[in-house]
Design a protein around this motif. Structure first.
Motif, PDB file in Angstrom:
ATOM      1  N   GLN A   1       0.836  -1.192   0.000  1.00 26.01           N
ATOM      2  CA  GLN A   1       0.000   0.000   0.000  1.00 26.01           C
ATOM      3  C   GLN A   1       0.874   1.246   0.000  1.00 26.01           C
ATOM      4  O   GLN A   1       1.710   1.444   0.886  1.00 26.01           O
ATOM      5  N   TYR A   2       0.679   2.062  -1.019  1.00 23.34           N
ATOM      6  CA  TYR A   2       1.298   3.379  -1.125  1.00 23.34           C
ATOM      7  C   TYR A   2       0.204   4.401  -0.880  1.00 23.34           C
ATOM      8  O   TYR A   2      -0.974   4.054  -0.840  1.00 23.34           O
ATOM      9  N   ASP A   3       0.563   5.667  -0.781  1.00 27.01           N
ATOM     10  CA  ASP A   3      -0.465   6.693  -0.582  1.00 27.01           C
ATOM     11  C   ASP A   3      -1.354   6.868  -1.812  1.00 27.01           C
ATOM     12  O   ASP A   3      -2.470   7.342  -1.716  1.00 27.01           O
ATOM     13  N   PHE A   4      -0.895   6.457  -2.999  1.00 28.62           N
ATOM     14  CA  PHE A   4      -1.672   6.591  -4.229  1.00 28.62           C
ATOM     15  C   PHE A   4      -2.488   5.344  -4.564  1.00 28.62           C
ATOM     16  O   PHE A   4      -3.249   5.345  -5.533  1.00 28.62           O
ATOM     17  N   GLY A   5      -2.310   4.249  -3.796  1.00 25.71           N
ATOM     18  CA  GLY A   5      -3.091   3.047  -4.050  1.00 25.71           C
ATOM     19  C   GLY A   5      -2.375   1.790  -3.607  1.00 25.71           C
ATOM     20  O   GLY A   5      -1.236   1.824  -3.142  1.00 25.71           O
TER      21      GLY A   5
END
Length: 139
Positions: free
Chosen positions: A75-79
């Motif tokens: 999980q990244y902040d963009f998805g």
């Protein structure tokens, strides 16, 4: 959270080197090393996506082999990235770089010394331990 399916190519040569590509600095996760590839489109198999992405981004044709390890999820902040990496062999060598600043052929021992996106980390560790001479591209 947005779920993004991504595929990468662990391209190997006959000498046991692995092709890695460096993301352009201005891109998301810029200046990190990765396996060439990209997003899987709806209705597309990972193998078909990999062939398409290599044609679009490098102007190269490949043969796709078996999957390297398991699909990684991060999980990244963009998805949420779901990354699958497959062994591949180049049929052409154009390397027309559109999304990357450079590519390098490296020895397996060099893989763990590079800076990779978090999603790639476990797959890189697995790849570093595989006997590349055992990888088969038979149908």
């Amino acid at each position: 959270m947005k779920r993004i399916k991504v595929v990468g190519a662990a391209i190997i040569d006959d000498a046991g080197h692995v092709l890695i590509s460096k993301r352009k600095a201005e891109r998301v996760l810029g200046s990190l090393w990765e396996f060439p590839g990209g997003k899987i489109e709806t209705g597309e198999t990972p193998q078909a996506a990999l062939k398409r992405e290599m044609q679009e981004e490098f102007q190269d044709q490949i043969v796709v082999g078996p999957q390297v390890g398991t699909t990684a999820v991060h999980q990244y902040d963009f998805g949420e990235i779901h990354l699958s990496v497959y062994f591949a062999k180049l049929l052409t060598h154009h390397f027309n770089l559109l999304e990357h600043s450079k590519v390098e052929w490296v020895e397996q021992s060099e893989l763990l010394k590079r800076d990779w996106p978090a999603a790639d980390g476990e797959i890189v560790k697995e790849l570093a331990q595989i006997d590349l001479s055992e990888v088969s591209f038979d149908a």
